[in-house]
Design a protein around this motif. Sequence first.
Motif, PDB file in Angstrom:
ATOM      1  N   LEU A  37       0.825  -1.208   0.000  1.00  0.00           N
ATOM      2  CA  LEU A  37       0.000   0.000   0.000  1.00  0.00           C
ATOM      3  C   LEU A  37       0.863   1.264   0.000  1.00  0.00           C
ATOM      4  CD1 LEU A  37      -2.875  -0.960   2.491  1.00  0.00           C
ATOM      5  CD2 LEU A  37      -3.032  -0.751   0.016  1.00  0.00           C
ATOM      6  N   GLY A  38       1.964   1.219   0.775  1.00  0.00           N
ATOM      7  CA  GLY A  38       2.889   2.356   0.805  1.00  0.00           C
ATOM      8  C   GLY A  38       3.459   2.635  -0.573  1.00  0.00           C
ATOM      9  N   TYR A  43       3.283   5.930  -5.448  1.00  0.00           N
ATOM     10  CA  TYR A  43       3.257   5.991  -6.918  1.00  0.00           C
ATOM     11  C   TYR A  43       2.213   6.987  -7.417  1.00  0.00           C
ATOM     12  CZ  TYR A  43       2.700   4.460 -11.773  1.00  0.00           C
ATOM     13  OH  TYR A  43       2.616   4.436 -13.147  1.00  0.00           O
ATOM     14  N   ILE A  44       1.036   7.021  -6.754  1.00  0.00           N
ATOM     15  CA  ILE A  44      -0.021   7.931  -7.208  1.00  0.00           C
ATOM     16  C   ILE A  44       0.101   9.333  -6.583  1.00  0.00           C
ATOM     17  CG2 ILE A  44      -1.651   6.092  -7.737  1.00  0.00           C
ATOM     18  CD1 ILE A  44      -3.007   6.485  -5.107  1.00  0.00           C
ATOM     19  N   GLY A  45       1.121   9.502  -5.732  1.00  0.00           N
ATOM     20  CA  GLY A  45       1.447  10.844  -5.249  1.00  0.00           C
ATOM     21  C   GLY A  45       0.880  11.253  -3.909  1.00  0.00           C
ATOM     22  N   PHE A 283      10.214   2.442  -2.490  1.00  0.00           N
ATOM     23  CA  PHE A 283      10.404   1.658  -3.719  1.00  0.00           C
ATOM     24  C   PHE A 283       9.581   2.276  -4.844  1.00  0.00           C
ATOM     25  CE2 PHE A 283       9.277  -1.766  -6.655  1.00  0.00           C
ATOM     26  CZ  PHE A 283      10.541  -2.225  -6.993  1.00  0.00           C
ATOM     27  N   ASP A 284      10.248   2.635  -5.925  1.00  0.00           N
ATOM     28  CA  ASP A 284       9.588   3.265  -7.073  1.00  0.00           C
ATOM     29  C   ASP A 284       8.967   2.179  -7.955  1.00  0.00           C
ATOM     30  OD1 ASP A 284       8.734   4.807  -9.153  1.00  0.00           O
ATOM     31  OD2 ASP A 284      10.716   5.561  -9.719  1.00  0.00           O
ATOM     32  N   LEU A 285       7.638   2.164  -8.034  1.00  0.00           N
ATOM     33  CA  LEU A 285       6.948   1.149  -8.839  1.00  0.00           C
ATOM     34  C   LEU A 285       7.345   1.200 -10.316  1.00  0.00           C
ATOM     35  CD1 LEU A 285       3.266   0.989  -7.482  1.00  0.00           C
ATOM     36  CD2 LEU A 285       5.034  -0.754  -7.302  1.00  0.00           C
TER      37      LEU A 285
END
Length: 385
Positions: A37-38, A43-45, A283-285
């Motif tokens: 979830l984190g 990722y969506i800001g 972690f960058d998706l």
Amino acid sequence: MIHTNITLILTLSLLIWGSPFVSKILRIPTPPVEIILGSIFAYIGFVGHNEYFDLIAEVGFLYLMFLAGMEVDLKQITKSPKIVIQKSMLFLGLMAVFSITSGLVFHLNTITIISMPLISIGILASLSKTYGKEESWIRLAFIAGVLGEIISIAVLTLFDAASTTGVNLTLITKIGYLVLFIASVYLLYRLLHLLFWWFPELKNTLVPKFDTSDQDIRLAMALFFILIAVMLSLELELALGSFIAGVAISAFFHHEKKLEEKMSSLGFGFLVPLFFIHVGASFDLKSLAVEGVVTGALLITFLMILSRILAAVILKGISGSRDALLIALSLSMPLTLLVAVATIGYETKLLDLLSYYQLILASIFEILISMIIIKILHSKKKKEV
């Protein structure tokens, strides 16, 4: 800026509150859900970089190590049969050999190979809360895990020093500090043990049975921060200080079950979830699309879990094959130390970006895979009983 901070606070609040519900729906343990979830909300800001969030997440990590220390029963470990200690050490040795050998065979990065044998019992504290510390495999995992954790933190401390200063007098000084600190802790433990034996009323003075000032929590938190301050002054790994603080509380005030429950509720209800969410957010998706990240992470995950399963064969004679497998899986999640090694390696240019992402993703995969298999094995065990 104010708008961003408000969004972050609201998002973190909802994630802490809502992750257990998502966990129940997906039938996945809560820690990996919080990490996922984190990562998604970052990722969506909705979750971004914030110095206060970073700081609280760091405290959450240290508090997790503190709780892991509180789960350690020194009396149980010291009174364990010699065969259990010997086989635990042999398990750690074999696991290290298998990990390093497999890393060399697959030509992995040197830093990745160093990180593969690491053991951390931070997640084991979560397992203990979920399945109960009375489980035989949990108790045995803590014995092997404590030994492995101390060795791993020592390795991490030396790696951190060597990567920043090189092999020189500074490194030798840090090794001396580390040895001196461990020796001082042992000596202090023996002295306090003797002191409490001669003056048992001191325990009631420090932690009164009838107390309206929460003196027990104050003592625990004071010890937690004092040992962190000591480690800061010595420039050693903070996790070791927080871990030893937890062990000290367990060793001298193990009879105060309510204290453990209070500290655990604060940790797993607030600080620890923030740490897991922060790990996910770091972690960058988008990196999942980079060639080699997912396959490399899966390879590292497979090799780390396999090395522990192969080494756990030595533990079969103590409590059976299933418990040995559960122990191997429970010690296959050195999330905190993997993230620490990956971060140090990347910041010192010893680790390229691809290998960094592989290690971070592997630490997440290990929790997902190991916890799901543990849940399945434990459910089968309960049905058979």
